[in-house]
Write a protein that holds these residues in place. Structure first.
Motif, PDB file in Angstrom:
ATOM      1  N   LEU A   3     -24.237  65.793  46.458  1.00  0.00           N
ATOM      2  CA  LEU A   3     -23.379  64.897  47.493  1.00  0.00           C
ATOM      3  C   LEU A   3     -24.006  63.666  47.843  1.00  0.00           C
ATOM      4  O   LEU A   3     -23.201  62.722  47.884  1.00  0.00           O
ATOM      5  N   ASP A  58     -23.245  61.508  44.805  1.00  0.00           N
ATOM      6  CA  ASP A  58     -21.894  61.276  44.849  1.00  0.00           C
ATOM      7  C   ASP A  58     -21.431  59.974  45.844  1.00  0.00           C
ATOM      8  O   ASP A  58     -20.340  59.350  45.470  1.00  0.00           O
ATOM      9  N   TYR A  92     -22.280  57.067  44.064  1.00  0.00           N
ATOM     10  CA  TYR A  92     -21.563  56.784  42.834  1.00  0.00           C
ATOM     11  C   TYR A  92     -19.988  56.618  43.008  1.00  0.00           C
ATOM     12  O   TYR A  92     -19.266  56.716  42.250  1.00  0.00           O
ATOM     13  N   SER A 112     -18.001  58.967  43.531  1.00  0.00           N
ATOM     14  CA  SER A 112     -17.317  59.963  42.734  1.00  0.00           C
ATOM     15  C   SER A 112     -17.143  61.160  43.719  1.00  0.00           C
ATOM     16  O   SER A 112     -17.603  61.186  44.743  1.00  0.00           O
ATOM     17  N   GLY A 154     -17.517  64.698  44.460  1.00  0.00           N
ATOM     18  CA  GLY A 154     -17.762  66.079  44.059  1.00  0.00           C
ATOM     19  C   GLY A 154     -18.433  66.254  42.771  1.00  0.00           C
ATOM     20  O   GLY A 154     -18.820  67.579  42.619  1.00  0.00           O
ATOM     21  N   VAL A 155     -18.401  65.387  41.710  1.00  0.00           N
ATOM     22  CA  VAL A 155     -18.678  65.552  40.442  1.00  0.00           C
ATOM     23  C   VAL A 155     -20.316  65.985  40.349  1.00  0.00           C
ATOM     24  O   VAL A 155     -20.531  66.992  39.588  1.00  0.00           O
ATOM     25  N   HIS A 156     -20.871  65.219  40.922  1.00  0.00           N
ATOM     26  CA  HIS A 156     -22.437  65.277  40.841  1.00  0.00           C
ATOM     27  C   HIS A 156     -22.789  66.602  41.722  1.00  0.00           C
ATOM     28  O   HIS A 156     -23.816  67.495  41.243  1.00  0.00           O
ATOM     29  N   GLU A 165     -15.867  65.536  35.252  1.00  0.00           N
ATOM     30  CA  GLU A 165     -15.287  64.224  35.348  1.00  0.00           C
ATOM     31  C   GLU A 165     -14.274  63.684  34.596  1.00  0.00           C
ATOM     32  O   GLU A 165     -13.410  63.132  35.023  1.00  0.00           O
TER      33      GLU A 165
END
Length: 175
Positions: A62, A65, A68, A70, A72-74, A133
């Protein structure tokens, strides 16, 4: 015990800072990028309770994320890595080692155990990261190339980082 907590807090901030400040801007034609922040999850103590492991993995993802942009992808990829880590430890470590609070590092576990651990963990993380992703099979070969090349790039970086902090296992106890 207190020393282990302080070392892991410092390790978290250093790895996240390196990821955000340095490795975010390093890539190879938008195909391969490196994510050595997963080194923090891989080096968490062996005897850490699973719930704490999953919480720390989620918070690490998080945090990345947030930098980045994004959604929740990481975090999802880090939780998948934590799941792999519990499974790998369960099938490869002896009972006495599982209950210890040792760090699964290169110097502690040896190259024969550490390299498959890092490579498979990185592969699981990147597979989850890129498939979540993209969430499509339209450019599957491009996604597969990104997974493989990024995994190789990340494993090389993690191996270099582990060599920088390499401490030889104490052989005094084994004599």
């Amino acid at each position: 015990m207190g020393r282990v907590i302080i070392v892991n807090i410092v390790r978290f901030f250093v790895v996240i800072l390196l990821q955000v400040a340095l490795f975010k801007n390093i890539g190879y034609y938008n195909v391969a990028s490196t994510f050595p922040y997963i080194f923090f999850i891989l080096l968490l103590p062996i005897g850490l309770p699973n719930i704490l492991l999953f919480i720390l993995a989620f918070l690490t993802g998080l945090t990345v994320d947030a930098f980045y942009d994004s959604i929740g992808v990481h975090a999802a990829a880090c939780v998948a890595l934590a799941l792999f880590r519990t499974f790998f430890h369960k099938i490869t470590l002896e009972v006495e080692i599982k209950d210890s609070f040792n760090t699964p590092s290169l110097g502690e576990m040896g190259t024969k155990w550490f390299l498959p651990y890092v490579f498979l963990g990185t592969l699981i993380h990147h597979l989850t990261l890129f498939l979540v992703e993209v969430f499509s099979f339209t450019n599957f070969l491009y996604t597969l190339a990104s997974i493989v090349l990024s995994s190789i790039f990340t494993v090389c970086m993690i191996f270099l980082m582990s060599l920088l902090v390499y401490k030889r296992k104490s052989r005094i106890n084994s004599i």
